[in-house]
Each structure stands twice: as C-alpha cells, then as structure tokens.
Design a protein around this motif. Structure first.
Motif, PDB file in Angstrom:
ATOM      1  N   LEU A   1       0.827  -1.211   0.000  1.00  0.00           N
ATOM      2  CA  LEU A   1       0.000   0.000   0.000  1.00  0.00           C
ATOM      3  C   LEU A   1       0.857   1.254   0.000  1.00  0.00           C
ATOM      4  O   LEU A   1       0.464   2.285  -0.553  1.00  0.00           O
TER       5      LEU A   1
ATOM      6  N   GLU B   1       0.209   4.456  -2.372  1.00  0.00           N
ATOM      7  CA  GLU B   1       0.044   5.784  -1.786  1.00  0.00           C
ATOM      8  C   GLU B   1       1.147   6.738  -2.236  1.00  0.00           C
ATOM      9  O   GLU B   1       0.900   7.933  -2.429  1.00  0.00           O
TER      10      GLU B   1
ATOM     11  N   ARG C   1      -5.816   0.558  -4.727  1.00  0.00           N
ATOM     12  CA  ARG C   1      -5.696   0.513  -3.269  1.00  0.00           C
ATOM     13  C   ARG C   1      -6.875  -0.246  -2.664  1.00  0.00           C
ATOM     14  O   ARG C   1      -6.708  -1.086  -1.779  1.00  0.00           O
TER      15      ARG C   1
END
Length: 150
Positions: free
Chosen positions: A32, A36, A55
């Motif tokens: 993740l 991000e 995501r």
C-alpha cells in the motif's frame, strides 16, 4: 515492475501496480505504501483516479474490508462514471456484512454497464484473486456478490 521502479523511481504507474501486486500475491500491506506514494507524487497523472481502485482491491485481496470501503468511496469520487469502484465497494460491504448497502452499490454499478457487468467483474476478480493467499475467501464473497445481482 521492481526493475522498472528501480530504473525510474518517478514512474508512478509502475510504482502503483507494483504495490498492488505486493498486496495481492504476498498479502503484504507494505504494498500500500507504493500505491500511496504514486498517488502523492502524481496527482495529475491520467491514471490517478484508478490508483484508489488499486488501493481498494489491494485491501480486498488482503481481506481488509474495513479499509477497502473508504478506498472504494474515494475511487468512486475520482472516477464517478466508472462501474468498477462501485462493484469493489459492494464486495467490501458484503465482506463487512452489510448486504443492503452492497446491493445498492451493485445496482449503481449496473446502471453504467447493465446487469451482466457484475458477472464479468466477478469473473475478472476471481482470476486476479487466484494469485492471492486468500483466494478461497475472496471467491466466497465474490460468489455472494454474483448471487446478489441475479
């Protein structure tokens, strides 16, 4: 993808896809961070809207339904005319036990592409989730999603 990111750490899309694959294949939430990072580095990239969907599905493949719901909602805001985040939201809501809201999200998605889109989505997600250590659990919820649309 790792090599592509090593060669060009500013390649936001390769970074996002690498993160997604780390979550999918390894059940590793560190993936993740890659997604991000891509989102924070390239908010004007043509695929920025899709990265929230990456995501969201990363959370889904790791069975983290609570985190998937807000990611799906963000994906819907970024790509309001795209069915997939709504079906991903339905998957997340079903996994979290909210059948009524999941049904509503499914109906919203089907407005874009017709009733057959849920079956196509389930088929595609089952192919992807076959690479997940949680494939069986993903398939169970995806089967529920398919039954919901019938």
């Amino acid at each position: 993808l790792r090599r592509a990111v090593e060669l060009d750490p500013n390649n936001a899309h390769a970074t996002a896809v690498l993160g997604w694959q780390i979550c999918l294949a390894n059940d590793d939430a560190d993936g993740l961070n890659f997604i991000e990072a891509a989102e924070s580095r390239a908010p004007h990239h043509p695929r920025f809207g899709l990265w929230a969907t990456y995501r969201a599905t990363a959370h889904l493949f790791m069975l983290d339904y609570g985190s998937a719901v807000p990611a799906c909602e963000q994906a819907i805001l970024r790509t309001p005319q795209y069915y997939q985040p709504r079906l991903s939201l339905a998957w997340a809501l079903l996994g979290a036990g909210d059948h009524d809201s999941a049904k509503k999200a499914t109906e919203e998605a089907e407005k874009f592409e017709g009733a057959e889109i849920t079956a196509k989505f389930v088929c595609e997600m089952k192919k992807w989730s076959a690479n997940s250590p949680h494939a069986e659990q993903c398939n169970q919820v995806l089967d529920e999603l398919l039954l919901m649309s019938s």
